[in-house]
Design a protein around this motif. Structure first.
Motif, PDB file in Angstrom:
ATOM      1  N   PRO A  13     -15.410   5.818  20.296  1.00 31.59           N
ATOM      2  CA  PRO A  13     -14.582   7.039  20.310  1.00 31.59           C
ATOM      3  C   PRO A  13     -13.855   7.216  18.982  1.00 31.59           C
ATOM      4  N   LEU A  14     -14.026   8.380  18.385  1.00 28.55           N
ATOM      5  CA  LEU A  14     -13.408   8.677  17.088  1.00 28.55           C
ATOM      6  C   LEU A  14     -12.720  10.033  17.148  1.00 28.55           C
ATOM      7  N   LEU A  38     -20.708   4.782   7.349  1.00 28.30           N
ATOM      8  CA  LEU A  38     -19.444   4.123   7.639  1.00 28.30           C
ATOM      9  C   LEU A  38     -18.596   4.098   6.384  1.00 28.30           C
ATOM     10  N   ALA A  39     -17.305   4.327   6.530  1.00 31.75           N
ATOM     11  CA  ALA A  39     -16.393   4.366   5.388  1.00 31.75           C
ATOM     12  C   ALA A  39     -16.258   2.971   4.769  1.00 31.75           C
ATOM     13  N   ASP A  40     -16.181   2.942   3.448  1.00 38.96           N
ATOM     14  CA  ASP A  40     -15.812   1.709   2.754  1.00 38.96           C
ATOM     15  C   ASP A  40     -14.565   1.994   1.917  1.00 38.96           C
ATOM     16  N   ASP A  41     -14.203   1.095   1.027  1.00 42.06           N
ATOM     17  CA  ASP A  41     -12.941   1.229   0.294  1.00 42.06           C
ATOM     18  C   ASP A  41     -12.834   2.532  -0.493  1.00 42.06           C
ATOM     19  N   ARG A  42     -13.942   3.009  -1.025  1.00 41.63           N
ATOM     20  CA  ARG A  42     -13.886   4.224  -1.849  1.00 41.63           C
ATOM     21  C   ARG A  42     -13.602   5.471  -1.023  1.00 41.63           C
ATOM     22  N   HIS A  43     -13.776   5.386   0.301  1.00 37.68           N
ATOM     23  CA  HIS A  43     -13.581   6.568   1.153  1.00 37.68           C
ATOM     24  C   HIS A  43     -12.203   6.628   1.808  1.00 37.68           C
ATOM     25  N   LEU A  44     -11.407   5.570   1.691  1.00 40.73           N
ATOM     26  CA  LEU A  44     -10.180   5.487   2.475  1.00 40.73           C
ATOM     27  C   LEU A  44      -9.164   6.584   2.148  1.00 40.73           C
ATOM     28  N   SER A  45      -9.178   7.080   0.913  1.00 45.51           N
ATOM     29  CA  SER A  45      -8.239   8.157   0.552  1.00 45.51           C
ATOM     30  C   SER A  45      -8.734   9.529   0.989  1.00 45.51           C
ATOM     31  N   MET A  46      -9.977   9.579   1.465  1.00 44.12           N
ATOM     32  CA  MET A  46     -10.597  10.842   1.847  1.00 44.12           C
ATOM     33  C   MET A  46      -9.831  11.557   2.956  1.00 44.12           C
ATOM     34  N   THR A 119     -11.339   7.151  13.264  1.00 43.79           N
ATOM     35  CA  THR A 119     -11.429   8.541  12.809  1.00 43.79           C
ATOM     36  C   THR A 119     -12.771   8.793  12.138  1.00 43.79           C
ATOM     37  N   CYS A 120     -13.140  10.054  12.080  1.00 38.13           N
ATOM     38  CA  CYS A 120     -14.383  10.437  11.406  1.00 38.13           C
ATOM     39  C   CYS A 120     -14.137  11.699  10.597  1.00 38.13           C
ATOM     40  N   ALA A 121     -14.334  11.609   9.296  1.00 36.36           N
ATOM     41  CA  ALA A 121     -14.225  12.780   8.435  1.00 36.36           C
ATOM     42  C   ALA A 121     -15.486  13.624   8.594  1.00 36.36           C
ATOM     43  N   VAL A 122     -15.308  14.868   9.014  1.00 34.63           N
ATOM     44  CA  VAL A 122     -16.417  15.811   9.158  1.00 34.63           C
ATOM     45  C   VAL A 122     -16.293  16.799   8.010  1.00 34.63           C
ATOM     46  N   CYS A 123     -17.090  16.586   6.977  1.00 38.88           N
ATOM     47  CA  CYS A 123     -16.981  17.360   5.742  1.00 38.88           C
ATOM     48  C   CYS A 123     -18.058  18.440   5.738  1.00 38.88           C
ATOM     49  N   VAL A 124     -17.637  19.686   5.735  1.00 37.85           N
ATOM     50  CA  VAL A 124     -18.567  20.811   5.892  1.00 37.85           C
ATOM     51  C   VAL A 124     -18.663  21.611   4.596  1.00 37.85           C
ATOM     52  N   VAL A 125     -19.903  21.868   4.173  1.00 36.66           N
ATOM     53  CA  VAL A 125     -20.181  22.738   3.026  1.00 36.66           C
ATOM     54  C   VAL A 125     -21.354  23.639   3.411  1.00 36.66           C
ATOM     55  N   ASN A 134     -14.567   5.933  10.002  1.00 35.84           N
ATOM     56  CA  ASN A 134     -13.740   4.734   9.879  1.00 35.84           C
ATOM     57  C   ASN A 134     -13.517   4.221  11.298  1.00 35.84           C
ATOM     58  N   LEU A 135     -14.304   3.252  11.718  1.00 35.96           N
ATOM     59  CA  LEU A 135     -14.325   2.842  13.123  1.00 35.96           C
ATOM     60  C   LEU A 135     -12.988   2.301  13.611  1.00 35.96           C
ATOM     61  N   ALA A 136     -12.303   1.525  12.784  1.00 35.98           N
ATOM     62  CA  ALA A 136     -11.001   0.957  13.156  1.00 35.98           C
ATOM     63  C   ALA A 136     -11.079   0.357  14.568  1.00 35.98           C
ATOM     64  N   ALA A 137     -10.270   0.869  15.511  1.00 30.08           N
ATOM     65  CA  ALA A 137     -10.245   0.290  16.857  1.00 30.08           C
ATOM     66  C   ALA A 137     -11.588   0.389  17.574  1.00 30.08           C
ATOM     67  N   ALA A 138     -12.369   1.423  17.274  1.00 37.80           N
ATOM     68  CA  ALA A 138     -13.670   1.577  17.934  1.00 37.80           C
ATOM     69  C   ALA A 138     -14.561   0.363  17.701  1.00 37.80           C
ATOM     70  N   ASN A 139     -14.304  -0.349  16.606  1.00 40.02           N
ATOM     71  CA  ASN A 139     -15.091  -1.520  16.246  1.00 40.02           C
ATOM     72  C   ASN A 139     -14.627  -2.780  16.977  1.00 40.02           C
ATOM     73  N   CYS A 140     -13.608  -2.637  17.821  1.00 37.64           N
ATOM     74  CA  CYS A 140     -12.986  -3.796  18.471  1.00 37.64           C
ATOM     75  C   CYS A 140     -13.337  -3.928  19.946  1.00 37.64           C
ATOM     76  N   TYR A 141     -14.303  -3.151  20.427  1.00 37.06           N
ATOM     77  CA  TYR A 141     -14.618  -3.203  21.850  1.00 37.06           C
ATOM     78  C   TYR A 141     -15.157  -4.573  22.234  1.00 37.06           C
TER      79      TYR A 141
END
Length: 298
Positions: A13-14, A38-46, A119-125, A134-141
């Motif tokens: 769930p995101l 999946l987000a890595d360090d370069r995406h965290l400010s996104m 969370t999930c960044a949905v970037c539309v163009v 960014n799975l965060a808690a979703a990765n902890c199931y």
């Protein structure tokens, strides 16, 4: 009620953070249209940049949760669908619970105290989207949550199970429990290839669970990546769909059906060595809002 709890989804769930961005944003973060990573360090400010620079919309998301919510909307029977996943103990998690319950979905989240809701960044163009999760808690199931009597009761009640490939790296033992239950009880187990990155980097996990599947869903890019990593030496979507449908099965109750979408091109459906194609209803470009959720919706 015969339909109560008939479909159970388990996934990541995101909270979707959606915004129409620009080409510069795509180049800055190295993302591509119609991709899911999946987000890595370069995406965290996104995520903060989207919230401050663009007009954003927040919705309960995640591939499997989207599919379950759409199915619930189609059935129009409260409680016909159930969903399990992991969220954080925070405002985003509470918002997700509220939204899904209002939609009629019976959600049973595992709430992790050490990580925020994913969370999930949905970037539309130009109506096309790119997803950065960014799975965060979703990765902890943890499968211990699934084994609790009140949650396993959802498994016992369900006749159909749907799990996206995105969940395989998170809790493969949970997937194994559900897959084995479905095979032993002549229930329908469905899986989505989800993204090229899943087909490529989690090949062994996919190969392990594919024999349990009665339905396999994917798009043409995922199908071709699946073919490539298995050395099939073909990009022909119809041929790939047939090969996936003929993969070994644990249970012989149902013949496997493979469904491959191709954007505006016909949907390819393979069963028993045969292929059927279903045309896609044309949608004028001016009516297209964006493609987010299009995959989970089919």
């Amino acid at each position: 009620m015969a339909y109560e709890g008939i479909l159970l989804g388990i996934g990541n769930p995101l909270l979707d953070i959606s915004a129409v961005v620009d080409d510069h944003f795509f180049k800055k973060y190295g993302i591509k249209l119609n991709d899911a990573i999946l987000a890595d360090d370069r995406h965290l400010s996104m995520y903060e940049e989207m919230a401050t620079k663009y007009t954003v919309e927040y919705t309960a998301g995640g591939a499997t949760q989207n599919s379950i919510r759409v199915t619930q909307w189609m059935l129009q029977i409260p409680g016909a669908t159930s969903y399990i996943g992991c969220i954080g103990k925070d405002n985003f998690g509470e918002e997700m619970k509220k939204n899904c319950k209002l939609a009629g979905v019976n959600v049973q989240y595992y709430e992790d105290e050490s990580a925020p809701t994913g969370t999930c960044a949905v970037c539309v163009v130009g109506g096309e989207r790119s997803l950065v999760a960014n799975l965060a808690a979703a990765n902890c199931y943890k499968s211990e949550h699934l084994k609790r009597p009140e949650n396993w009761a959802l498994v016992e009640k369900a006749k159909y199970f749907y799990i996206a490939g995105f969940f395989l790296p998170v809790s493969p033992d949970s997937v194994q429990l559900v897959a084995e239950h479905a095979a032993a009880n002549n229930k329908v187990f469905m899986m989505n290839l989800s993204a090229p990155v899943i087909c490529e980097f989690f090949k062994d996990a996919l190969d392990n669970f594919l024999p349990y599947t009665d339905f396999v869903f994917g798009n043409e890019t995922e199908a071709r990546t699946f073919s490539k990593v298995h050395g099939w030496e073909t990009d022909d979507v119809e041929e790939i769909a047939v090969k996936i449908s003929q993969w070994r099965k644990v249970s012989g109750t149902y013949k496997r059906i493979t469904v491959i979408t191709q954007g505006a091109d016909p949907v390819v459906v393979a069963e028993d060595g045969k292929v059927k194609k279903f045309p896609v209803i044309f949608l004028p470009k001016e009516k297209l809002v964006d493609t987010n959720g299009a995959g989970p919706t089919y």
